[in-house]
Design a protein around this motif. Structure first.
Motif: not given
Length: 249
Positions: A20-29, A211-219, A223-228
């Motif tokens: 799960w941790v690896y999938a969250i990182w890949k999806a967020a990055s 929508q999440f990816r655009w709204n967190t584009r400045k992170l 920081e994005r993984v933490t938000r996920v």
């Protein structure tokens, strides 16, 4: 027994937490997302498990009661999907027969909102725009007639460009809808190049992701993984829910 998975989309899963941790990182990055097939190869799991993970991550990224957009907002619509195979041009029908209508609205320098629509009409567009934008906004669209009625309700006025006359920016002004079209461009390139096929049923969840990816584009990625991870808390999706398998993802 209480664990870090309790009361989240990870609850009752039998997959190891490292997966799960690896999938969250890949999806967020990943800027344009990651397909289930690619994720299954990298994690050395089955395609079904990768679909299971991504389905729940996208569900967890859904925003509940987001604040209304302010300032200058741009609204536009796009049709997601491809042509049906082996159909003659004369029998092809309209976009609504084989593509899914999606409406988007974006605040300049701010967030974006998406929604899948059954049809693009003045009523559905007006409802979506008024639900997501404050009435003090300045609304900018193209020259689609369906926007005229809802544009009258905005205190900042309604401006538009004449796309039907190949006008995309009014000379000497900041009146254009290039921001929302740029957002749609990222979405369409991801569907075409990464996922290849997204069904109408599951498209709302893919829109949650973008929508999440655009709204967190400045992170940054951390920081994005933490938000996920924080967004996954308090949301559940039962395992027994049927998952539609995209043919090419």
């Amino acid at each position: 027994m209480f664990t870090v998975r309790t009361k989240s989309v990870l609850e009752e899963t039998r997959l190891p937490l490292r997966v799960w941790v690896y999938a969250i990182w890949k999806a967020a990055s990943s800027k344009k997302g990651i397909s289930a097939l690619q994720l299954s190869r990298e994690m050395e799991t089955t395609h079904k498990s990768a679909l299971f993970i991504l389905r729940r991550l996208r569900h967890g990224l859904m925003e509940e009661n987001p604040p209304k957009l302010t300032g200058t907002v741009e609204a536009d619509e796009v049709y997601i999907g491809g042509r049906p195979r082996y159909v003659s041009r004369s029998n092809m029908g309209t976009y609504a027969d084989y593509k899914t209508p999606v409406v988007g609205i974006v605040q300049r320098g701010g967030d974006v909102r998406f929604r899948v629509m059954p049809r693009i009409t003045a009523e559905t567009l007006g409802q979506f725009v008024t639900e997501n934008a404050d009435h003090s906004c300045r609304l900018i669209t193209d020259d689609l007639k369906a926007y005229k009625t809802v544009g009258l309700t905005f205190e900042g006025g309604h401006k538009y460009t004449r796309h039907s006359h190949r006008q995309y920016v009014k000379p000497g002004t900041d009146i254009h809808s290039n921001t929302i079209e740029g957002v749609f461009s990222l979405l369409q390139r991801a569907v075409m190049g990464t996922f290849h096929n997204v069904s109408r049923k599951h498209l709302p969840n893919y829109l949650n992701e973008f929508q999440f990816r655009w709204n967190t584009r400045k992170l940054n990625d951390d920081e994005r993984v933490t938000r996920v991870v924080k967004s996954l808390v308090g949301k559940r999706l039962e395992y027994r829910e049927s998952v539609e398998r995209p043919p090419y993802e």
